[in-house]
Design an enzyme around this catalytic site. Structure first.
Site, PDB file in Angstrom:
ATOM      1  N   SER A  35      31.599  -8.511 -21.506  1.00  0.00           N
ATOM      2  CA  SER A  35      30.533  -7.797 -22.494  1.00  0.00           C
ATOM      3  C   SER A  35      30.768  -6.065 -21.880  1.00  0.00           C
ATOM      4  CB  SER A  35      29.232  -8.193 -22.255  1.00  0.00           C
ATOM      5  OG  SER A  35      28.421  -7.829 -23.301  1.00  0.00           O
ATOM      6  N   ASP A  77      31.428 -13.175 -32.736  1.00  0.00           N
ATOM      7  CA  ASP A  77      31.224 -13.895 -31.513  1.00  0.00           C
ATOM      8  C   ASP A  77      29.832 -14.194 -31.222  1.00  0.00           C
ATOM      9  OD1 ASP A  77      30.180 -11.420 -30.418  1.00  0.00           O
ATOM     10  OD2 ASP A  77      31.701 -11.723 -28.451  1.00  0.00           O
ATOM     11  N   HIS A 129      29.463 -14.601 -27.510  1.00  0.00           N
ATOM     12  CA  HIS A 129      29.367 -13.647 -26.542  1.00  0.00           C
ATOM     13  C   HIS A 129      28.802 -13.871 -25.135  1.00  0.00           C
ATOM     14  CE1 HIS A 129      29.560  -9.352 -25.958  1.00  0.00           C
ATOM     15  NE2 HIS A 129      28.427  -9.425 -25.374  1.00  0.00           N
TER      16      HIS A 129
END
Length: 447
Positions: A221, A387, A422
Site C-alpha cells: 500500500s 482492487d 487492497h
C-alpha cells in the site's frame, strides 16, 4: 524422447521431497498452506538450508507507530491535552483502541496535526510537539489493530519466519511517519531526509550481516509508495550494489487514486479510532501531506468528472479548487499546488528488478456525486474496476510507464490477481501464498 516429459512429471514429487519443507509447501500445488501461530518455530531444515537475501518490510499508512513529546512551547487547546507536557515520550499513534478510554481523541487529533510552512516549503509539527517513529529496523514493531491482528504485514512476517527469516538478522522493518509523504526530487522534506538516511544504513548493515547479499525491499500500500521513492532517491551505483529486488504489493501508483478524494471530503477510512467516525477525524487528516499525495493525475484521469455537484464538476485538473470548496484551509491548498500538482506527472523508473502485485475485479470508486454541493453529506458513489482502492486505469498507467524505459522493462514484472483486495492481498491465504512465491523467486534469481 516423447516419454521424457511424462517421466519428469512422475519424478516431480520425489524432487520436491529433497527441498527444505518450507520451500516445498510453496512450490507444491497439492499442499494447502496454513499460516502457523506467532512464535512457532520454523519447519526443520528451513533456516540455513535456503540462501535468503535480507528483506525489509515497509508497511501500509496506518501501521507505523508514532511517539510524541510535549515541550514548554506547546499550548494545548484545552487543559487536559497538556497533561503529558514535560513527561517524556508517549505513544501518540499506538494501540489506538486506548484513545477513547483516556478521553484523548481531541488531544490526539491536535497533537497529530501538521502545519505547512510556505517559506521552507515543508511540513512541521505544532509548536511544542516533537515526534519520532519507534521500532525502526524491526518487523515486529508495527501497529497492531486489535480487530485485525493479521494486518500490518503480521501474516507476511509469520510466513517469512516460517521459511527461515529472522527478525534483526535477515528480516527487518522500516516504519515511517504516516502523516508525511516522500518528496519528489528537488522538494524539501526534513522528515524523509532523515528516514532515507536511516533506511540506507539499515540496508547496508543488513547486507554486511548477510555476506554482502543484496536486500529485497517489500512495500505494501502506501509503504510501496515510500519504498519506490526511496529507491528513486538513491544513486544508481548504490542501487546496483544493495538492492536485489523491489516488490510492490497494492502500492498506489504515481497516477493517483480516486478514493483519496473521498477521504479528503468525508474523512479518512484508513485510520481506525474507536468511537471516532471518519468525519470527526477530518480536520486532522486534512493537515497530512499523505492525505493528498495520491490524488488523481490529470495525465491519466483527464477531464472526466471525478466529483459531480449541481453547480460544478471537478476533474483531476481541478483538484485544488475542489479542496478549497470542500473546506481545506488556504495553507493546505497552497501546499497541494506547490508540492503535489507539480509532481503528479513526473515519473522516474527505479531501474532495479521490480515486481508489482495488484488485485483487480473489485468495485473501486471512480466518481463521487454531491448533488447539493454539500461535502458534509454522504455522496452517491460510482464504481469501476480495481482492487477496492487503486483504480485499474492507474495500474495500467504505471505498467506502461515502467515498460517505456527499455532497461527497466527487462527488469519489470506485473502480476494482477483477480479478486484480491487492497487491504487483504497480504492476509488472504491464496494471495499471500503468491506473494511468498515471488519473494522466493527473488531470492533464487542471480544478480
Amino acid at each position: 524422447m516423447a516419454g521424457a516429459p511424462t517421466q519428469l512429471l512422475r519424478l516431480l514429487p520425489l524432487l520436491l521431497l529433497v527441498l527444505p519443507s518450507g520451500l516445498r509447501e510453496y512450490l507444491s500445488p497439492e499442499i494447502n498452506h496454513r499460516p502457523e501461530e506467532d512464535g512457532t518455530a520454523p519447519d526443520p531444515g528451513v533456516a540455513g538450508d535456503a540462501v535468503l537475501h535480507p528483506i525489509v518490510l515497509v508497511p501500509g499508512v496506518s501501521c507505523s507507530k508514532l511517539e510524541a513529546r510535549l515541550t514548554g512551547a506547546y499550548r494545548p487547546s484545552v487543559p487536559r491535552c497538556g497533561a503529558m507536557k514535560g513527561k517524556g515520550w508517549f505513544g501518540l499513534w499506538d494501540n489506538c483502541s486506548d484513545l477513547p478510554g483516556h478521553h484523548y481523541v481531541h488531544c490526539f487529533m491536535e497533537q497529530m496535526s501538521l502545519v505547512y510552512d510556505p517559506v521552507a516549503d515543508d511540513y512541521r509539527n505544532l509548536p511544542g510537539v516533537e515526534t519520532r517513529v519507534p521500532n525502526f529496523g524491526s518487523a515486529r514493531g508495527f501497529q497492531i489493530n486489535p480487530e485485525h491482528p493479521d494486518w500490518c504485514l503480521q501474516a507476511l512476517r509469520r510466513e517469512l519466519e516460517r521459511i527461515g527469516y529472522r527478525d534483526g538478522d535477515t528480516l527487518f522493518g522500516a516504519p515511517y511517519d504516516l502523516r508525511r509523504a516522500p518528496p519528489m526530487p528537488g522538494q524539501t522534506s526534513r522528515a524523509y531526509s532523515f528516514y532515507f538516511r536511516q533506511l540506507t544504513r539499515l540496508i547496508e548493515d543488513a547486507s554486511r550481516r548477510n555476506q554482502g547479499r543484496k536486500a529485497i525491499l517489500f512495500g505494501h500500500s502506501f509503504g510501496g509508495t515510500v519504498a519506490l521513492a526511496f529507491v528513486q532517491s538513491t544513486p544508481m551505483a548504490w542501487r546496483d550494489r544493495y538492492i536485489k529486488h523491489l516488490i510492490l504489493a497494492a502500492a498506489p501508483p504515481a497516477a493517483g487514486v480516486v478514493p483519496t478524494v473521498k477521504y479528503a471530503a468525508s474523512g479518512p477510512e484508513v485510520l481506525y479510532v474507536p468511537t471516532a467516525p471518519p468525519p470527526s477525524l477530518r480536520p486532522m487528516w486534512r493537515t497530512f501531506e499523505s492525505a493528498v499525495v495520491n490524488f488523481p493525475s490529470p495525465a491519466v484521469f483527464g477531464r472526466r468528472p471525478l466529483v459531480v455537484t449541481a453547480r460544478r464538476n471537478y476533474s483531476a485538473h481541478d483538484m485544488a479548487e475542489f479542496l478549497a470548496a470542500a473546506g481545506f484551509g488556504a495553507a493546505s491548498v497552497l501546499a497541494f499546488r506547490r508540492r503535489e500538482v507539480t509532481s503528479m506527472d513526473r515519473f522516474q523508473p527505479p531501474m532495479v528488478p521490480t515486481t508489482c502485485i495488484n488485485g483487480e475485479s473489485n468495485e473501486t470508486l471512480e466518481q463521487l456525486v454531491y448533488w447539493d454541493g454539500d461535502f458534509n453529506a454522504r455522496p452517491v458513489l460510482v464504481y469501476g474496476d480495481g482492487d477496492g482502492f487503486i483504480n485499474l486505469v492507474s495500474m495500467l498507467a504505471f505498467d506502461e510507464q515502467m515498460r517505456q524505459q527499455n532497461e527497466q522493462n527487462k527488469l519489470f514484472k506485473s502480476i494482477r490477481l483477480e479478486g484480491a483486495r487492497h487491504s487483504t492481498i497480504v492476509t488472504d491465504d491464496w494471495a499471500l501464498k503468491r506473494i511468498m512465491q515471488e519473494i522466493l523467486e527473488a531470492n533464487r534469481i542471480s544478480g
